[in-house]
Design a protein around this motif. Structure first.
Motif, PDB file in Angstrom:
ATOM      1  N   LEU A   3      35.920  44.778  40.393  1.00 10.73           N
ATOM      2  CA  LEU A   3      36.639  44.336  39.774  1.00 10.73           C
ATOM      3  C   LEU A   3      36.608  44.750  38.264  1.00 10.73           C
ATOM      4  O   LEU A   3      35.931  44.562  37.192  1.00 10.73           O
ATOM      5  CB  LEU A   3      37.119  42.559  39.415  1.00 10.73           C
ATOM      6  CG  LEU A   3      37.257  42.698  40.523  1.00 10.73           C
ATOM      7  CD1 LEU A   3      38.071  40.755  40.444  1.00 10.73           C
ATOM      8  CD2 LEU A   3      38.427  42.681  41.500  1.00 10.73           C
ATOM      9  N   SER A   4      37.945  45.051  37.600  1.00 14.85           N
ATOM     10  CA  SER A   4      37.606  45.378  36.156  1.00 14.85           C
ATOM     11  C   SER A   4      38.570  44.642  35.204  1.00 14.85           C
ATOM     12  O   SER A   4      40.200  44.343  36.220  1.00 14.85           O
ATOM     13  CB  SER A   4      37.724  46.787  35.562  1.00 14.85           C
ATOM     14  OG  SER A   4      38.562  47.145  36.431  1.00 14.85           O
ATOM     15  N   ASN A  51      43.640  44.792  37.705  1.00 15.27           N
ATOM     16  CA  ASN A  51      42.240  43.670  38.151  1.00 15.27           C
ATOM     17  C   ASN A  51      41.692  44.708  39.251  1.00 15.27           C
ATOM     18  O   ASN A  51      40.222  45.069  39.127  1.00 15.27           O
ATOM     19  CB  ASN A  51      42.863  42.649  38.335  1.00 15.27           C
ATOM     20  CG  ASN A  51      42.157  41.429  37.064  1.00 15.27           C
ATOM     21  OD1 ASN A  51      41.967  42.228  36.049  1.00 15.27           O
ATOM     22  ND2 ASN A  51      43.105  40.116  37.337  1.00 15.27           N
ATOM     23  N   ILE A  52      42.424  45.385  39.743  1.00 14.04           N
ATOM     24  CA  ILE A  52      41.432  45.621  40.938  1.00 14.04           C
ATOM     25  C   ILE A  52      41.373  47.186  40.404  1.00 14.04           C
ATOM     26  O   ILE A  52      40.349  48.118  40.737  1.00 14.04           O
ATOM     27  CB  ILE A  52      42.001  45.341  42.011  1.00 14.04           C
ATOM     28  CG1 ILE A  52      42.152  43.836  42.578  1.00 14.04           C
ATOM     29  CG2 ILE A  52      41.883  46.988  43.565  1.00 14.04           C
ATOM     30  CD1 ILE A  52      43.515  44.005  44.118  1.00 14.04           C
ATOM     31  N   PHE A  53      42.278  47.901  40.673  1.00 21.09           N
ATOM     32  CA  PHE A  53      42.688  49.392  39.894  1.00 21.09           C
ATOM     33  C   PHE A  53      41.461  49.624  38.642  1.00 21.09           C
ATOM     34  O   PHE A  53      42.353  49.059  37.356  1.00 21.09           O
ATOM     35  CB  PHE A  53      43.616  49.917  39.845  1.00 21.09           C
ATOM     36  CG  PHE A  53      44.217  50.145  41.341  1.00 21.09           C
ATOM     37  CD1 PHE A  53      43.157  50.833  42.704  1.00 21.09           C
ATOM     38  CD2 PHE A  53      44.543  49.154  41.927  1.00 21.09           C
ATOM     39  CE1 PHE A  53      43.722  51.107  43.906  1.00 21.09           C
ATOM     40  CE2 PHE A  53      45.202  49.295  43.301  1.00 21.09           C
ATOM     41  CZ  PHE A  53      44.542  49.755  44.055  1.00 21.09           C
ATOM     42  N   ARG A  54      40.651  50.624  38.426  1.00 21.02           N
ATOM     43  CA  ARG A  54      39.720  50.846  37.250  1.00 21.02           C
ATOM     44  C   ARG A  54      41.023  51.212  36.055  1.00 21.02           C
ATOM     45  O   ARG A  54      41.718  52.479  36.834  1.00 21.02           O
ATOM     46  CB  ARG A  54      38.817  51.184  36.728  1.00 21.02           C
ATOM     47  CG  ARG A  54      38.118  51.828  36.039  1.00 21.02           C
ATOM     48  CD  ARG A  54      36.552  52.025  36.325  1.00 21.02           C
ATOM     49  NE  ARG A  54      36.151  51.054  36.552  1.00 21.02           N
ATOM     50  CZ  ARG A  54      34.744  50.265  37.233  1.00 21.02           C
ATOM     51  NH1 ARG A  54      34.405  51.035  36.639  1.00 21.02           N
ATOM     52  NH2 ARG A  54      35.043  49.365  37.638  1.00 21.02           N
TER      53      ARG A  54
END
Length: 56
Positions: A3-4, A51-54
């Motif tokens: 996660l990012s 949060n999922i995709f950077r």
């Protein structure tokens, strides 16, 4: 899964939508009051996508 942290823009948009959903419960806002639950869900989904995709 890695996660990012979401970008500041995504975070602020989700906070604004969540706040509108809460305020719409107590004050009559034309679209928000009628669909407050779904506005809150959209706010959460936007934050989750951030949060999922950077880089989003």
């Amino acid at each position: 899964m890695s996660l990012s942290p979401p970008t500041t823009v995504v975070f602020v948009i989700s906070i604004i939508l969540a706040a509108l959903a809460i305020i719409g419960k107590f004050v009559a806002i034309p679209f928000i009051t009628e669909h407050g639950f779904w506005v809150a869900v959209v706010a959460y989904v936007i934050l989750a996508i951030g949060n999922i995709f950077r880089g989003v």
